[in-house]
Design a protein around this motif. Sequence first.
Motif, PDB file in Angstrom:
ATOM      1  N   ALA A  45      24.567  49.983  20.749  1.00  0.00           N
ATOM      2  CA  ALA A  45      23.177  50.464  20.876  1.00  0.00           C
ATOM      3  C   ALA A  45      22.454  49.487  21.805  1.00  0.00           C
ATOM      4  O   ALA A  45      22.885  48.339  21.949  1.00  0.00           O
ATOM      5  CB  ALA A  45      22.497  50.477  19.511  1.00  0.00           C
ATOM      6  N   SER A  46      21.369  49.921  22.410  1.00  0.00           N
ATOM      7  CA  SER A  46      20.657  49.023  23.319  1.00  0.00           C
ATOM      8  C   SER A  46      20.097  47.836  22.534  1.00  0.00           C
ATOM      9  O   SER A  46      19.838  47.928  21.330  1.00  0.00           O
ATOM     10  CB  SER A  46      19.513  49.771  24.014  1.00  0.00           C
ATOM     11  OG  SER A  46      18.457  49.984  23.100  1.00  0.00           O
ATOM     12  N   GLU A  47      19.927  46.727  23.236  1.00  0.00           N
ATOM     13  CA  GLU A  47      19.403  45.522  22.593  1.00  0.00           C
ATOM     14  C   GLU A  47      18.027  45.790  21.985  1.00  0.00           C
ATOM     15  O   GLU A  47      17.715  45.346  20.886  1.00  0.00           O
ATOM     16  CB  GLU A  47      19.306  44.401  23.634  1.00  0.00           C
ATOM     17  CG  GLU A  47      19.142  43.029  23.022  1.00  0.00           C
ATOM     18  CD  GLU A  47      19.215  41.924  24.060  1.00  0.00           C
ATOM     19  OE1 GLU A  47      18.369  41.014  23.975  1.00  0.00           O
ATOM     20  OE2 GLU A  47      20.093  41.999  24.936  1.00  0.00           O
ATOM     21  N   ASN A  48      17.230  46.573  22.708  1.00  0.00           N
ATOM     22  CA  ASN A  48      15.893  46.941  22.240  1.00  0.00           C
ATOM     23  C   ASN A  48      15.964  47.695  20.906  1.00  0.00           C
ATOM     24  O   ASN A  48      15.222  47.399  19.970  1.00  0.00           O
ATOM     25  CB  ASN A  48      15.230  47.801  23.327  1.00  0.00           C
ATOM     26  CG  ASN A  48      13.795  48.133  23.004  1.00  0.00           C
ATOM     27  OD1 ASN A  48      13.140  47.420  22.247  1.00  0.00           O
ATOM     28  ND2 ASN A  48      13.303  49.220  23.570  1.00  0.00           N
ATOM     29  N   THR A  49      16.886  48.650  20.812  1.00  0.00           N
ATOM     30  CA  THR A  49      17.060  49.438  19.592  1.00  0.00           C
ATOM     31  C   THR A  49      17.509  48.554  18.434  1.00  0.00           C
ATOM     32  O   THR A  49      16.982  48.645  17.331  1.00  0.00           O
ATOM     33  CB  THR A  49      18.104  50.563  19.836  1.00  0.00           C
ATOM     34  OG1 THR A  49      17.618  51.407  20.886  1.00  0.00           O
ATOM     35  CG2 THR A  49      18.349  51.390  18.590  1.00  0.00           C
ATOM     36  N   ARG A  50      18.500  47.691  18.696  1.00  0.00           N
ATOM     37  CA  ARG A  50      18.997  46.802  17.642  1.00  0.00           C
ATOM     38  C   ARG A  50      17.876  45.902  17.125  1.00  0.00           C
ATOM     39  O   ARG A  50      17.715  45.719  15.922  1.00  0.00           O
ATOM     40  CB  ARG A  50      20.168  45.954  18.154  1.00  0.00           C
ATOM     41  CG  ARG A  50      21.429  46.768  18.395  1.00  0.00           C
ATOM     42  CD  ARG A  50      22.672  45.907  18.544  1.00  0.00           C
ATOM     43  NE  ARG A  50      22.510  44.789  19.443  1.00  0.00           N
ATOM     44  CZ  ARG A  50      22.934  44.753  20.713  1.00  0.00           C
ATOM     45  NH1 ARG A  50      23.558  45.800  21.210  1.00  0.00           N
ATOM     46  NH2 ARG A  50      22.751  43.691  21.457  1.00  0.00           N
ATOM     47  N   LYS A  51      17.083  45.356  18.065  1.00  0.00           N
ATOM     48  CA  LYS A  51      15.992  44.456  17.671  1.00  0.00           C
ATOM     49  C   LYS A  51      14.925  45.211  16.873  1.00  0.00           C
ATOM     50  O   LYS A  51      14.468  44.741  15.848  1.00  0.00           O
ATOM     51  CB  LYS A  51      15.361  43.798  18.904  1.00  0.00           C
ATOM     52  CG  LYS A  51      14.242  42.826  18.526  1.00  0.00           C
ATOM     53  CD  LYS A  51      13.725  42.069  19.719  1.00  0.00           C
ATOM     54  CE  LYS A  51      12.525  41.205  19.450  1.00  0.00           C
ATOM     55  NZ  LYS A  51      12.094  40.987  18.106  1.00  0.00           N
ATOM     56  N   LYS A  52      14.560  46.385  17.354  1.00  0.00           N
ATOM     57  CA  LYS A  52      13.519  47.178  16.690  1.00  0.00           C
ATOM     58  C   LYS A  52      13.910  47.478  15.235  1.00  0.00           C
ATOM     59  O   LYS A  52      13.119  47.296  14.311  1.00  0.00           O
ATOM     60  CB  LYS A  52      13.284  48.488  17.451  1.00  0.00           C
ATOM     61  CG  LYS A  52      12.079  49.261  16.957  1.00  0.00           C
ATOM     62  CD  LYS A  52      11.967  50.644  17.558  1.00  0.00           C
ATOM     63  CE  LYS A  52      11.671  50.636  19.030  1.00  0.00           C
ATOM     64  NZ  LYS A  52      11.476  51.996  19.574  1.00  0.00           N
ATOM     65  N   LEU A  53      15.155  47.899  15.027  1.00  0.00           N
ATOM     66  CA  LEU A  53      15.595  48.235  13.667  1.00  0.00           C
ATOM     67  C   LEU A  53      15.768  46.995  12.802  1.00  0.00           C
ATOM     68  O   LEU A  53      15.441  47.024  11.619  1.00  0.00           O
ATOM     69  CB  LEU A  53      16.841  49.100  13.696  1.00  0.00           C
ATOM     70  CG  LEU A  53      16.360  50.539  13.914  1.00  0.00           C
ATOM     71  CD1 LEU A  53      17.018  51.184  15.077  1.00  0.00           C
ATOM     72  CD2 LEU A  53      16.460  51.350  12.666  1.00  0.00           C
ATOM     73  N   SER A  54      16.240  45.907  13.392  1.00  0.00           N
ATOM     74  CA  SER A  54      16.368  44.658  12.630  1.00  0.00           C
ATOM     75  C   SER A  54      14.998  44.181  12.161  1.00  0.00           C
ATOM     76  O   SER A  54      14.824  43.782  11.010  1.00  0.00           O
ATOM     77  CB  SER A  54      17.021  43.567  13.481  1.00  0.00           C
ATOM     78  OG  SER A  54      18.374  43.873  13.671  1.00  0.00           O
ATOM     79  N   ASP A  55      14.026  44.227  13.079  1.00  0.00           N
ATOM     80  CA  ASP A  55      12.664  43.793  12.734  1.00  0.00           C
ATOM     81  C   ASP A  55      12.071  44.670  11.636  1.00  0.00           C
ATOM     82  O   ASP A  55      11.471  44.172  10.681  1.00  0.00           O
ATOM     83  CB  ASP A  55      11.755  43.812  13.972  1.00  0.00           C
ATOM     84  CG  ASP A  55      12.138  42.736  14.991  1.00  0.00           C
ATOM     85  OD1 ASP A  55      12.967  41.860  14.654  1.00  0.00           O
ATOM     86  OD2 ASP A  55      11.618  42.776  16.124  1.00  0.00           O
ATOM     87  N   LYS A  56      12.218  45.983  11.768  1.00  0.00           N
ATOM     88  CA  LYS A  56      11.707  46.917  10.747  1.00  0.00           C
ATOM     89  C   LYS A  56      12.377  46.644   9.410  1.00  0.00           C
ATOM     90  O   LYS A  56      11.733  46.613   8.366  1.00  0.00           O
ATOM     91  CB  LYS A  56      11.987  48.370  11.148  1.00  0.00           C
ATOM     92  CG  LYS A  56      11.009  48.954  12.109  1.00  0.00           C
ATOM     93  CD  LYS A  56       9.759  49.429  11.407  1.00  0.00           C
ATOM     94  CE  LYS A  56       8.765  49.961  12.388  1.00  0.00           C
ATOM     95  NZ  LYS A  56       7.721  49.023  12.768  1.00  0.00           N
ATOM     96  N   GLY A  57      13.696  46.478   9.445  1.00  0.00           N
ATOM     97  CA  GLY A  57      14.456  46.215   8.230  1.00  0.00           C
ATOM     98  C   GLY A  57      13.985  44.950   7.532  1.00  0.00           C
ATOM     99  O   GLY A  57      13.791  44.939   6.313  1.00  0.00           O
ATOM    100  N   GLN A  58      13.773  43.885   8.321  1.00  0.00           N
ATOM    101  CA  GLN A  58      13.296  42.626   7.742  1.00  0.00           C
ATOM    102  C   GLN A  58      11.917  42.809   7.119  1.00  0.00           C
ATOM    103  O   GLN A  58      11.681  42.368   6.003  1.00  0.00           O
ATOM    104  CB  GLN A  58      13.214  41.544   8.819  1.00  0.00           C
ATOM    105  CG  GLN A  58      14.498  40.769   8.968  1.00  0.00           C
ATOM    106  CD  GLN A  58      14.335  39.633   9.967  1.00  0.00           C
ATOM    107  OE1 GLN A  58      13.655  39.772  10.978  1.00  0.00           O
ATOM    108  NE2 GLN A  58      14.965  38.520   9.669  1.00  0.00           N
ATOM    109  N   HIS A  59      11.032  43.474   7.853  1.00  0.00           N
ATOM    110  CA  HIS A  59       9.660  43.658   7.379  1.00  0.00           C
ATOM    111  C   HIS A  59       9.618  44.447   6.069  1.00  0.00           C
ATOM    112  O   HIS A  59       8.872  44.110   5.160  1.00  0.00           O
ATOM    113  CB  HIS A  59       8.823  44.364   8.446  1.00  0.00           C
ATOM    114  CG  HIS A  59       7.393  44.545   8.062  1.00  0.00           C
ATOM    115  ND1 HIS A  59       6.485  43.519   8.112  1.00  0.00           N
ATOM    116  CD2 HIS A  59       6.736  45.624   7.590  1.00  0.00           C
ATOM    117  CE1 HIS A  59       5.321  43.966   7.689  1.00  0.00           C
ATOM    118  NE2 HIS A  59       5.435  45.238   7.361  1.00  0.00           N
ATOM    119  N   TYR A  60      10.428  45.480   5.972  1.00  0.00           N
ATOM    120  CA  TYR A  60      10.427  46.342   4.782  1.00  0.00           C
ATOM    121  C   TYR A  60      11.535  45.984   3.786  1.00  0.00           C
ATOM    122  O   TYR A  60      11.777  46.716   2.840  1.00  0.00           O
ATOM    123  CB  TYR A  60      10.542  47.815   5.188  1.00  0.00           C
ATOM    124  CG  TYR A  60       9.284  48.344   5.843  1.00  0.00           C
ATOM    125  CD1 TYR A  60       8.230  48.837   5.078  1.00  0.00           C
ATOM    126  CD2 TYR A  60       9.136  48.332   7.222  1.00  0.00           C
ATOM    127  CE1 TYR A  60       7.076  49.318   5.676  1.00  0.00           C
ATOM    128  CE2 TYR A  60       7.989  48.793   7.837  1.00  0.00           C
ATOM    129  CZ  TYR A  60       6.957  49.283   7.054  1.00  0.00           C
ATOM    130  OH  TYR A  60       5.813  49.752   7.649  1.00  0.00           O
TER     131      TYR A  60
END
Length: 101
Positions: A45-60
């Motif tokens: 997956a694109s780096e942007n996608t991986r980062k976006k989902l990792s950040d969301k996952g951490q936050h929630y």
Amino acid sequence: MTNEQKVLNLLGMAQRAGKLVTGEDLSIKEIRNGNAKLVIVALDASENTRKKLSDKGQHYEVPVTVRFTKLELSQAIGKERTICTIIDKGFAKKFRELLSI
């Protein structure tokens, strides 16, 4: 059969059982709603996608793992996807056991 193969088989079962949400927008929506139990993002997956989902996952506080290729995930669920989100506690528990997370 390796744990990786078991996980891919289980993804197909979760898909058929309606306990799997795929795609970026739907996955983020389920994370926000508190329904997501585990998110699997493809290695390619694109780096942007991986980062976006990792950040969301951490936050929630939702576990996000980057495993498998887009092709492996797509073959497991029968449609081309980069992100698979498990929305069932039982399935998520089994995935975490198999992936050791």
